[in-house]
Design a protein around this motif. Sequence first.
Motif, PDB file in Angstrom:
ATOM      1  N   ASN A   1       0.863  -1.184   0.000  1.00 28.69           N
ATOM      2  CA  ASN A   1       0.000   0.000   0.000  1.00 28.69           C
ATOM      3  C   ASN A   1       0.901   1.236   0.000  1.00 28.69           C
ATOM      4  OD1 ASN A   1      -1.805   2.048   0.459  1.00 28.69           O
ATOM      5  ND2 ASN A   1      -2.304   1.434   2.560  1.00 28.69           N
TER       6      ASN A   1
ATOM      7  N   LYS B   1       0.105   4.271  -0.448  1.00 26.68           N
ATOM      8  CA  LYS B   1      -0.511   5.509   0.077  1.00 26.68           C
ATOM      9  C   LYS B   1      -0.203   6.669  -0.882  1.00 26.68           C
ATOM     10  CE  LYS B   1      -0.203   3.615   4.645  1.00 26.68           C
ATOM     11  NZ  LYS B   1      -0.352   3.829   6.053  1.00 26.68           N
TER      12      LYS B   1
ATOM     13  N   HIS C   1      -9.938   1.826   4.528  1.00 24.55           N
ATOM     14  CA  HIS C   1      -8.685   2.066   5.255  1.00 24.55           C
ATOM     15  C   HIS C   1      -8.922   3.095   6.367  1.00 24.55           C
ATOM     16  CE1 HIS C   1      -4.613   3.157   6.239  1.00 24.55           C
ATOM     17  NE2 HIS C   1      -4.224   2.036   5.641  1.00 24.55           N
TER      18      HIS C   1
ATOM     19  N   GLU D   1      -6.263  -4.160  10.494  1.00 22.42           N
ATOM     20  CA  GLU D   1      -5.249  -3.148  10.735  1.00 22.42           C
ATOM     21  C   GLU D   1      -5.609  -2.324  11.973  1.00 22.42           C
ATOM     22  OE1 GLU D   1      -2.952  -2.092   6.919  1.00 22.42           O
ATOM     23  OE2 GLU D   1      -4.753  -0.894   6.908  1.00 22.42           O
TER      24      GLU D   1
ATOM     25  N   ILE E   1      -0.726   1.391  12.829  1.00 21.90           N
ATOM     26  CA  ILE E   1      -0.377   1.897  11.494  1.00 21.90           C
ATOM     27  C   ILE E   1       0.627   3.045  11.589  1.00 21.90           C
ATOM     28  CG2 ILE E   1      -1.286   3.052   9.437  1.00 21.90           C
ATOM     29  CD1 ILE E   1      -3.876   1.461   9.878  1.00 21.90           C
ATOM     30  N   GLY E   2       1.790   2.812  10.984  1.00 25.54           N
ATOM     31  CA  GLY E   2       2.811   3.848  10.925  1.00 25.54           C
ATOM     32  C   GLY E   2       3.479   4.171  12.255  1.00 25.54           C
TER      33      GLY E   2
ATOM     34  N   SER F   1       2.582  -1.401  10.475  1.00 28.62           N
ATOM     35  CA  SER F   1       4.013  -1.399  10.816  1.00 28.62           C
ATOM     36  C   SER F   1       4.758  -2.695  10.484  1.00 28.62           C
ATOM     37  CB  SER F   1       4.216  -1.062  12.295  1.00 28.62           C
ATOM     38  OG  SER F   1       3.790   0.263  12.552  1.00 28.62           O
TER      39      SER F   1
ATOM     40  N   LEU G   1      -0.439  -6.598   4.729  1.00 32.32           N
ATOM     41  CA  LEU G   1      -0.631  -5.329   4.033  1.00 32.32           C
ATOM     42  C   LEU G   1       0.482  -4.422   4.542  1.00 32.32           C
ATOM     43  CD1 LEU G   1      -2.406  -3.615   2.209  1.00 32.32           C
ATOM     44  CD2 LEU G   1      -4.047  -3.383   4.018  1.00 32.32           C
TER      45      LEU G   1
ATOM     46  N   GLY H   1       2.582  -0.941   4.395  1.00 30.85           N
ATOM     47  CA  GLY H   1       2.538   0.464   3.978  1.00 30.85           C
ATOM     48  C   GLY H   1       3.937   0.993   3.733  1.00 30.85           C
ATOM     49  N   GLY H   2       4.434   1.779   4.680  1.00 27.99           N
ATOM     50  CA  GLY H   2       5.730   2.454   4.545  1.00 27.99           C
ATOM     51  C   GLY H   2       6.846   1.570   3.980  1.00 27.99           C
TER      52      GLY H   2
HETATM   53  P1  PGA Z   1       2.257   0.912   7.673  1.00 27.87           P
HETATM   54  O1  PGA Z   1       0.835   1.051   6.950  1.00 27.87           O
HETATM   55  O2  PGA Z   1       2.850  -0.395   7.218  1.00 27.87           O
HETATM   56  O3  PGA Z   1       3.059   2.089   7.171  1.00 27.87           O
HETATM   57  O4  PGA Z   1       2.024   0.934   9.118  1.00 27.87           O
HETATM   58  C1  PGA Z   1      -0.016  -0.016   6.762  1.00 27.87           C
HETATM   59  C2  PGA Z   1      -1.289   0.417   6.132  1.00 27.87           C
HETATM   60  O5  PGA Z   1      -1.770   1.518   6.454  1.00 27.87           O
HETATM   61  O6  PGA Z   1      -1.858  -0.293   5.301  1.00 27.87           O
END
Ligand code: PGA
Length: 240
Positions: free
Chosen positions: A6, A8, A95, A164, A169-170, A201, A220, A222-223
């Motif tokens: 993802n 973003k 999301h 999630e 998240i993040g 994360s 899933l 993200g970063g």
């Molecule tokens: P993250 O994001 O891995 O950066 O925490 C995951 C997401 O929001 O899908």
Amino acid sequence: MYFIANWKMYGGLNSLNSLHKVNKFFKTFKKNKSLRIIYCPPNTLIRPMSKKLKKSNIEVGAQNCHEKDSYGPFTGSVNSKMLKNVGAKYVIVGHSENRQAGETDKLINQKIKSALRSGLKVIFCIGETLSQKRKKITNKVLNKQIKLGLNKIRNNSKVFIAYEPVWSIGTGVIPKSNELFTTINFIKKKIKKSKVFYGGSVNPKNINELKSIINIDGFLVGGASQDSKKFIDIIKKTYN
Ligand code: PGA
């Protein structure tokens, strides 16, 4: 195992340059046929990314869609048909970053229905906030999100669930393994036969811990997925 990148709000055309690494890795990684990779870039990159990944088995998806699948006067919006038209096979819906911006369960339900009508597979995100976790109402929150989000959708076969936790998240913080196992189990009981992914994360450092949770069907990311090397590392470690 599914690995969903993802991106973003990240990336321009030059960000696609490092994808050849993932492509090459995927082609040579014959260890496990169950490996599926799905990239969800911003809408601006769906077409060029699909072209770049045409000969690979890596699939492309979008990060959100409008709830209507017909054209209309909705400035700035893109619907599921339009996403499909430029190469998306999946769409992330619900999301927490969009829920926090005002997306309701009802709207999410409309989006999922619209995406399914357009022939997209759906990655449906659910998760509790930190204050909900502290109040010990995680299961209640998830149950409501599932019930309303999937209201009147009889066939769930094209819907994947991404659990999630918002607080994860993040932030670099992941749930305790036993708690995560229990929550994933709870979700699987609510939505029979559905694959359930974990997001929040995920990185090359914590993947060894996460992969040991046996009821998770994918991640899933993200970063960490914005860096091809890290993303490959996560996948490799999962299968090691
Ligand atoms: P993250 O994001 O891995 O950066 O925490 C995951 C997401 O929001 O899908």
